[in-house]
Design an enzyme around this catalytic site. Sequence first.
Site, PDB file in Angstrom:
ATOM      1  N   GLN A 202      -4.828  -1.672   9.380  1.00 49.12           N
ATOM      2  CA  GLN A 202      -4.633  -2.976   8.745  1.00 49.12           C
ATOM      3  C   GLN A 202      -5.244  -4.076   9.619  1.00 49.12           C
ATOM      4  O   GLN A 202      -4.953  -4.164  10.810  1.00 49.12           O
ATOM      5  CB  GLN A 202      -3.124  -3.227   8.527  1.00 49.12           C
ATOM      6  CG  GLN A 202      -2.824  -4.512   7.802  1.00 49.12           C
ATOM      7  CD  GLN A 202      -3.365  -4.529   6.369  1.00 49.12           C
ATOM      8  OE1 GLN A 202      -3.237  -3.562   5.624  1.00 49.12           O
ATOM      9  NE2 GLN A 202      -3.995  -5.627   5.980  1.00 49.12           N
TER      10      GLN A 202
ATOM     11  N   LYS B  58       0.842  -1.202   0.000  1.00 49.56           N
ATOM     12  CA  LYS B  58       0.000   0.000   0.000  1.00 49.56           C
ATOM     13  C   LYS B  58       0.875   1.248   0.000  1.00 49.56           C
ATOM     14  O   LYS B  58       0.621   2.205  -0.728  1.00 49.56           O
ATOM     15  CB  LYS B  58      -0.944  -0.022   1.217  1.00 49.56           C
ATOM     16  CG  LYS B  58      -2.020  -1.093   1.064  1.00 49.56           C
ATOM     17  CD  LYS B  58      -2.828  -1.350   2.318  1.00 49.56           C
ATOM     18  CE  LYS B  58      -3.738  -2.567   2.089  1.00 49.56           C
ATOM     19  NZ  LYS B  58      -4.532  -2.967   3.243  1.00 49.56           N
TER      20      LYS B  58
ATOM     21  N   ASP C  94     -10.952   2.784   3.306  1.00 49.31           N
ATOM     22  CA  ASP C  94     -11.169   1.341   3.133  1.00 49.31           C
ATOM     23  C   ASP C  94     -12.666   1.036   2.950  1.00 49.31           C
ATOM     24  O   ASP C  94     -13.040  -0.045   2.511  1.00 49.31           O
ATOM     25  CB  ASP C  94     -10.670   0.594   4.387  1.00 49.31           C
ATOM     26  CG  ASP C  94      -9.447  -0.268   4.093  1.00 49.31           C
ATOM     27  OD1 ASP C  94      -9.174  -0.506   2.897  1.00 49.31           O
ATOM     28  OD2 ASP C  94      -8.791  -0.695   5.048  1.00 49.31           O
TER      29      ASP C  94
END
Length: 294
Positions: free
Chosen positions: A98, A54, A121
Site C-alpha cells: 500500500q 481491499k 497492482d
Amino acid sequence: MTAKIIDGKAIARKLRAEYHGRVDVLRSRHNVTPALAVILVGDNPASQSYVRNKIAGCKEVGIRSELIELPTTVGETELLDHIERLNNDASIHGILVQLPLPAHIKVSSVLERISVEKDVDGFHLYNMGGLVTGNTVFSPCTPYGVQKILEHENIPVEGRNVVVVGASNIVGKPTALMLMQQDATVVICHKKTVDLGNFTLLADILVVAAGVPNLIVPQIVKTGAVVIDVGFNRLPDGRIVGDVDFDGVKEKASYITPVPGGVGQMTVTMLLHNTILSAERAASATTSPFRRRA
Ligand code: NAD
C-alpha cells in the site's frame, strides 16, 4: 442532453459475481484458493481504509488475504525481505504494497522487488513498460477499471478522440497508453497544460484524474462527450467529490460517472480480477506440460 449516469457499483457487483464463479472453479478443479498478500506500513488512516476495502473485496469473492502490518520505522531491507518471502511462497498469488511509503523507503526499489508474476497492482517497471507495447502481465487497476466501464457500456474507443487530464504514473499515463492501444487518438493534459479547455473540447471521451474539484466545467466539455471522473477529493465539509462539476456537465455529456459510485468501485474490483488471473495462471502452469516463463 442529459447524460446516462454510469453505475460503477452495479458494474462492480456484476463483475465480482463473475469472479466469485472463477474462484469456485479454481477450488473445485485445481484445489487452489487465490491469495493476496497486502503489506501496510505505518498508520496512515487513508491507507488503512483502502486496505480494509481491499480485504473486504477479497472476502466477498472468496480470495484469501494475508495482511502484513509493519511500523513506520521499518527498514527498507526488512520490507524487501518480507516481499522476497512472499515471492517464494507458492500459496500467494498477488502481492500489494500500500502506497505511500515513509520517506526513508525508496518506492521504486520496493515495487521492483515484487515478482512480475505477482504484481497485481501493475506498478512494476516491467508492467509499466509493457503498457507501451501492449504486453503487460497485469494491467494497473484504476486504468483497467476505466477500460472495463467503457467496455461494459459498449462505448467504442477505436478512432475516437480521448483526452486524459492528469499524467500520473498510476492513473493518467497508463490510462492514456491503454486507450491508445485500442486505437484511440489520445492527448494527455497536466498541470502545465496551457488552456486546458482547448484540448478537453476535442474529447469524445474525457477521462479526468487530476485531484482538483470542479476542474472540468460544462464550458470545456464537448456536447455528447463521455466523461469518466477518476478524481476523489474530500471537501472541507466532509463531502466526497470528483474533478468534474457533475451537475453542470451531466446536462452536456452523453455518459458520466458519479463520485462516489463510479470509477472508485472498479479499482478494487480489478485488483480482485488480477489476483484471480494470477492464481489461474499458476494453476494452469502446474497442470500444463508447458510451464510459463519464470
Ligand atoms: P497525482 O497528484 O499523482 O497526479 C495528478 C495529475 O493531475 C498530475 O499529472 C498533474 O499534473 C495533473 N493536474 C493537477 N492539477 C491540474 C490542473 N489544474 N489541470 C490539469 N492537470 C492537472 O494524482 P493521481 O494519483 O493520479 O490521482 C488523481 C486523482 O484520482 C485524485 O483525486 C485521486 O484521489 C484519484 N484517484 C482515484 C482512484 C480511484 O480508484 N477512484 C484511484 C487513484 C487515484
